[in-house]
Design a protein around this motif. Structure first.
Motif, PDB file in Angstrom:
ATOM      1  N   GLU A 261       0.940  -1.014   0.344  1.00 31.49           N
ATOM      2  CA  GLU A 261       0.299  -0.328   0.012  1.00 31.49           C
ATOM      3  C   GLU A 261       0.901   0.864   0.119  1.00 31.49           C
ATOM      4  OE1 GLU A 261      -4.056  -0.649   2.054  1.00 31.49           O
ATOM      5  OE2 GLU A 261      -2.230  -1.844   3.282  1.00 31.49           O
ATOM      6  N   ARG A 264       1.154   2.543  -3.372  1.00 32.48           N
ATOM      7  CA  ARG A 264      -0.177   2.962  -3.958  1.00 32.48           C
ATOM      8  C   ARG A 264      -0.224   4.549  -3.728  1.00 32.48           C
ATOM      9  NH1 ARG A 264      -2.745  -1.238  -7.094  1.00 32.48           N
ATOM     10  NH2 ARG A 264      -2.173  -3.051  -7.032  1.00 32.48           N
ATOM     11  N   ALA A 265       0.256   4.379  -2.269  1.00 34.51           N
ATOM     12  CA  ALA A 265      -0.198   6.065  -2.192  1.00 34.51           C
ATOM     13  C   ALA A 265       0.904   6.933  -2.862  1.00 34.51           C
ATOM     14  CB  ALA A 265       0.090   6.178  -0.430  1.00 34.51           C
ATOM     15  N   MET A 268      -0.866   7.040  -6.135  1.00 34.34           N
ATOM     16  CA  MET A 268      -1.260   8.149  -6.528  1.00 34.34           C
ATOM     17  C   MET A 268      -1.137   9.860  -5.863  1.00 34.34           C
ATOM     18  SD  MET A 268      -3.791   6.138  -3.749  1.00 34.34           S
ATOM     19  CE  MET A 268      -5.377   7.618  -2.952  1.00 34.34           C
ATOM     20  N   TYR A 284      -6.128   4.671  -6.490  1.00 33.07           N
ATOM     21  CA  TYR A 284      -6.981   4.308  -5.444  1.00 33.07           C
ATOM     22  C   TYR A 284      -8.022   3.071  -6.075  1.00 33.07           C
ATOM     23  CZ  TYR A 284      -9.907   3.993  -0.358  1.00 33.07           C
ATOM     24  OH  TYR A 284     -10.837   3.908   0.161  1.00 33.07           O
ATOM     25  N   ARG A 288      -8.041  -0.541  -3.865  1.00 37.00           N
ATOM     26  CA  ARG A 288      -9.319  -1.089  -3.332  1.00 37.00           C
ATOM     27  C   ARG A 288      -9.923  -2.377  -3.723  1.00 37.00           C
ATOM     28  NH1 ARG A 288     -14.603   2.754  -2.614  1.00 37.00           N
ATOM     29  NH2 ARG A 288     -13.884   1.742  -5.319  1.00 37.00           N
ATOM     30  N   PRO A 299      -8.851  -1.081   1.644  1.00 38.78           N
ATOM     31  CA  PRO A 299      -7.415  -0.085   2.118  1.00 38.78           C
ATOM     32  C   PRO A 299      -6.948   0.208   3.569  1.00 38.78           C
ATOM     33  CG  PRO A 299      -8.491   0.343   0.348  1.00 38.78           C
ATOM     34  CD  PRO A 299      -9.972   0.016   0.775  1.00 38.78           C
ATOM     35  N   LEU A 303      -4.229   5.082   3.773  1.00 40.56           N
ATOM     36  CA  LEU A 303      -4.643   5.256   2.155  1.00 40.56           C
ATOM     37  C   LEU A 303      -5.934   5.491   2.785  1.00 40.56           C
ATOM     38  CD1 LEU A 303      -3.152   4.400   0.172  1.00 40.56           C
ATOM     39  CD2 LEU A 303      -4.636   2.681  -0.051  1.00 40.56           C
ATOM     40  N   GLN A 304      -7.034   5.687   3.143  1.00 43.18           N
ATOM     41  CA  GLN A 304      -8.469   5.770   2.417  1.00 43.18           C
ATOM     42  C   GLN A 304      -8.755   7.239   2.762  1.00 43.18           C
ATOM     43  OE1 GLN A 304     -11.612   3.365   4.512  1.00 43.18           O
ATOM     44  NE2 GLN A 304     -10.488   2.001   5.334  1.00 43.18           N
ATOM     45  N   HIS A 307      -7.210   9.170   0.088  1.00 43.31           N
ATOM     46  CA  HIS A 307      -7.959   9.459  -1.099  1.00 43.31           C
ATOM     47  C   HIS A 307      -9.371  10.628  -0.779  1.00 43.31           C
ATOM     48  CE1 HIS A 307     -12.382   7.560  -2.324  1.00 43.31           C
ATOM     49  NE2 HIS A 307     -11.826   8.138  -3.503  1.00 43.31           N
TER      50      HIS A 307
END
Length: 796
Positions: A261, A264-265, A268, A284, A288, A299, A303-304, A307
């Motif tokens: 994760e 991925r962050a 983003m 995102y 998910r 997530p 991470l949420q 988002h």
């Protein structure tokens, strides 16, 4: 007579000669350094080199300042050795494994047993010690006199010269440590360059060409170190504004590590800073979907939050931290150790979650730089009853006026399925407005097989409160201090769900005024002082019927009132059982409630009926049962055979074949874990099982004991029937609490399979087959309401 020669005589002599040659008198030992410097000039141009590692008394370097670097030992790719550019033939996989194992543990003697496991796994040959010596001697000869491969009981130790040897693993770890220190100090440019140099040491998958056990034991750890260094370098590049250059690299790394994760962050964030907000939101959604498909998880919380920040255009996303700035006030609460790390203790583990980029050009309070955490799960649907408990705790948390600055900490305890989490969430949602700095929910997994470690729980709390996961303190004590500093002067509500015990909870509790904590636990937490306690009991009949009505629908229960009452009665006021039964009935609207009620009257079908989807009363009980120690499990099983009435310790002692004091301790332990309920009897305390717990324990008793033996602590000898207090024969009822002689020694183990199988008629119900142990009498497994009758009979 000449000594008889064996196949290993020559090998033994050679080993002793090599061990004697391994100690070289012309070498001097100096404090250990983590890696060989390539030259005097290279060492002088690295200002952090002398502090990259701490000295280790067990690792010696041979001081050879006049030697130039001629030997390269590579582990971060195929295991290879080169001298002056020429390849050295290390041989097959086993000599490479010995060399790699020694280089991965500098300063430590690698035992023969450890080398054997790395070479052959759990099936070493009979000559493994001799073969290990042969491989070590081969490595010593190939590497030459500059490298010391010494025999140090109980294994081998490698000594590297101070100059002349370059080990890529040690070079990588030293540069990665310096890069992490530079990043923590705010020097993003130096951090990016140093970490890029560290990653350049890699030539492919680490430990190529070695034996499989070493690959299993070491490759994942080394790959984790590489990924940590890579993510830190990416953090530095983001702070330097290199987000556009990072996007292709991040996409490639995510393809290789889709569940990471942190990557991925960063993708983003990079996409958003490149003006691609829609692509950042799509990234995102992809994260998910992947987590849900692969792991069945959402997530992580941070991470949420990232988002959410993308959706709202949070200003911190557009402000990378400038190089060489002081740590901001919002991160000062998380001290990061800048001391170098040793090769034997590699750097931090992989980040499992991510945090929002925070503008740090000016000091700002944490509450102004990050979204306020709002981690509470949804309030329970159809909540019924518990009015007094909810009102009392809501008032305590809303109108709390601490004395002496202490926080408000309350523990809600009770048996499995009694609704602890539902009550706490109900309270938390009612008082959330009183805690404007956030509400944090943390599942401590105390009822599962792997409770959350306190250090890991502190790391998760720090991340939830906005700390950078890549810069968390390594030690538990440092994390406690960072956590307490971060929550100081805040009005924060913590929900610590499913705590295992006091040891897990103590580091997590707030110690300053303004914060509050709600705890749920199956344990009574008797050793936790300064905590308000609320012990939940099963719901009274009226509240239980109200919960069932809310789940099924009042029109339907009104149409079948007797069946609804029967279902509620079978659930014995346990909210989890009522919820499963209600949802089960609601999911089958065309099936009469009378059908469910009829099935719940059959004892051996009750727990089967109380299962729906991922809700299962039996599985919930089994999770708690596994956490009991063996004596506690045995006590619980045997209590199920003693009927529905309260059992005094003396009766339990006779059933278990132990002394009264030991029985009382076991019963108290079960009561503190909320497996039994303490009640007052005429002559002292008694213990009673909840009806559904008694059904569960009865199943285990029949399955694990092979019957219901009652061991007597008497010596095993012939004519044992003469010692029994009651004759036992086929078809004769047996009392639950016969008078038994006092114990005269330790209870022998139960031999459930010993003796013939005798059918014994219980108080009510069919005849149950019960095995008779060598020194015991069988008891009936009666789950009905009536106690067994005492009947005599002719001797068996």
């Amino acid at each position: 007579m000449a000594a008889k020669q064996t196949p290993y005589t020559d090998m033994t002599r050679a080993r002793r000669a090599d061990e004697a040659r391994a100690v070289r008198p012309d070498t001097t030992e100096t404090p250990c350094r983590d890696m060989a410097r390539t030259s005097h000039q290279d060492a002088a141009t690295r200002p952090h080199a002398d502090t990259a590692r701490t000295s280790h008394p067990d690792m010696a370097r041979v001081a050879r300042p006049d030697a130039a670097e001629t030997l390269h030992l590579n582990l971060l790719g195929p295991v290879e050795a080169h001298r002056d550019g020429a390849h050295l033939n290390l041989g097959g996989a086993k000599p490479r494994t010995v060399l790699a194992a020694l280089l991965m543990a500098p300063g430590r003697v690698v035992a023969d047993s450890e080398l054997s496991a790395l070479l052959w796994g759990d099936r070493p040959p009979a000559t493994c010690t001799a073969q290990i010596h042969t491989y070590a001697s081969r490595v010593r000869r190939l590497l030459g006199s500059g490298i010391g491969v010494e025999r140090r009981r109980p294994g081998y130790l490698i000594r590297l010269p101070e100059h002349g040897v370059h080990v890529d693993l040690l070079a990588f770890e030293e540069r990665a440590a310096r890069g992490a220190a530079a990043l923590a100090a705010g020097d993003a440019r130096t951090a990016a360059d140093t970490l890029r140099d560290a990653l350049a040491c890699w030539r492919g998958e680490a430990l190529g060409g070695v034996c499989d056990p070493l690959v299993v034991a070491g490759r994942d750890r080394l790959e984790e170190e590489r990924l940590v260094a890579l993510e830190r370098r990416m953090d530095a590049d983001l702070e330097l504004g290199r987000h556009c250059e990072l996007i292709p690299e991040l996409i490639a790394e995510i393809a290789s590590h889709p569940l990471r994760e942190g990557l991925r962050a960063k993708l983003m964030t990079a996409l958003y800073r490149a003006g691609r907000q829609a692509d950042a939101l799509a990234a995102y959604r992809a994260a998910r979907a992947t987590l849900a498909e692969e792991l069945g998880l959402d997530p992580c919380a941070e991470l949420q939050r990232l988002h959410q920040a993308l959706l709202t255009g949070h200003p911190s996303l557009l402000q990378p931290r400038p190089a060489r700035t002081l740590a901001p006030a919002s991160t000062a609460a998380v001290p990061t150790a800048t001391a170098p790390v040793t090769a034997a203790a590699p750097t931090a583990t992989a980040p499992t979650s991510v945090s929002l980029p925070v503008p740090t050009s000016v000091p700002v309070p944490a509450s102004a730089s990050l979204p306020v955490p709002a981690e509470l799960p949804p309030a329970p649907v159809g909540f019924t009853g518990r009015d007094q408990e909810v009102l009392r705790l809501s008032t305590a948390l809303s109108d709390h006026r601490p004395r002496g600055g202490e926080p408000a900490v309350h523990a809600v305890t009770g048996m499995i399925g009694v609704g602890k989490t539902a009550v706490v969430l109900r309270i938390a949602h009612r008082v959330r407005d009183r805690y404007p700095d956030g509400q944090v929910h943390l599942d401590l997994r105390g009822s599962g097989p792997d409770p959350l470690d306190p250090a890991d729980a502190l790391a998760e709390l720090l991340r939830l409160l906005g700390a950078d996961p890549d810069r968390l303190p390594a030690g538990a004590d440092d994390r406690v201090r960072a956590y307490r500093t971060r929550i100081a002067d805040r009005r924060l509500l913590l929900v610590l769900d499913d705590a295992a015990d006091e040891r897990q909870l103590r580091p997590l509790l707030p110690v300053t005024e303004g914060c509050a904590a709600l705890i749920t636990s199956r344990c009574a937490l008797p050793a936790l002082d300064g905590v308000g306690r609320t012990a939940l009991r099963p719901l009274p009949a009226a509240d239980a019927r109200g919960l069932f009505d809310a789940l099924v629908g009042r029109a339907r229960t009104a149409a079948e009132p007797r069946a609804a009452d029967a279902v509620v009665e079978a659930c014995s006021g346990l909210p989890l059982a009522l919820r499963i039964a209600g949802l089960r009935a609601a999911a089958r609207p065309l099936r009469p409630l009378a059908t469910l009620a009829r099935r719940l009257t059959v004892p051996h079908r009750v727990l089967d009926e109380l299962t729906l989807g991922d809700l299962s009363l039996r599985e919930s009980l089994m999770g708690g049962y596994r956490r009991l120690d063996p004596p506690g499990r045995r006590s619980l099983r045997f209590l199920s055979a003693l009927g529905p009435h309260p059992v005094p310790p003396e009766t339990a002692a006779r059933a278990l074949g132990i002394g009264p004091d030991r029985a009382e301790d076991l019963l108290d332990g079960l009561a503190e874990a909320h497996w039994t309920e303490r009640v007052a009897l005429g002559g002292g305390p008694g213990h009673r099982l909840h009806p559904l717990v008694r059904l569960f324990a009865g199943e285990l008793l029949a399955r694990e004991e092979g019957g219901v033996p009652l061991p007597l602590p008497l010596p095993v000898r012939s004519g044992v029937d003469d010692l029994l207090p009651l004759p036992v024969r086929s078809g004769v009822d047996v009392p639950l609490s016969p008078p038994v002689r006092p114990a005269v020694g330790p209870a022998p183990p139960v031999a459930a399979a010993a003796g013939p199988v005798l059918p014994v008629r219980p108080a009510a119900g069919p005849v149950l087959p019960v095995r008779r142990s060598a020194v015991g009498v069988p008891l009936p497994l009666s789950l009905g309401p009536a106690p067994a009758r005492t009947c005599g009979g002719p001797p068996h």
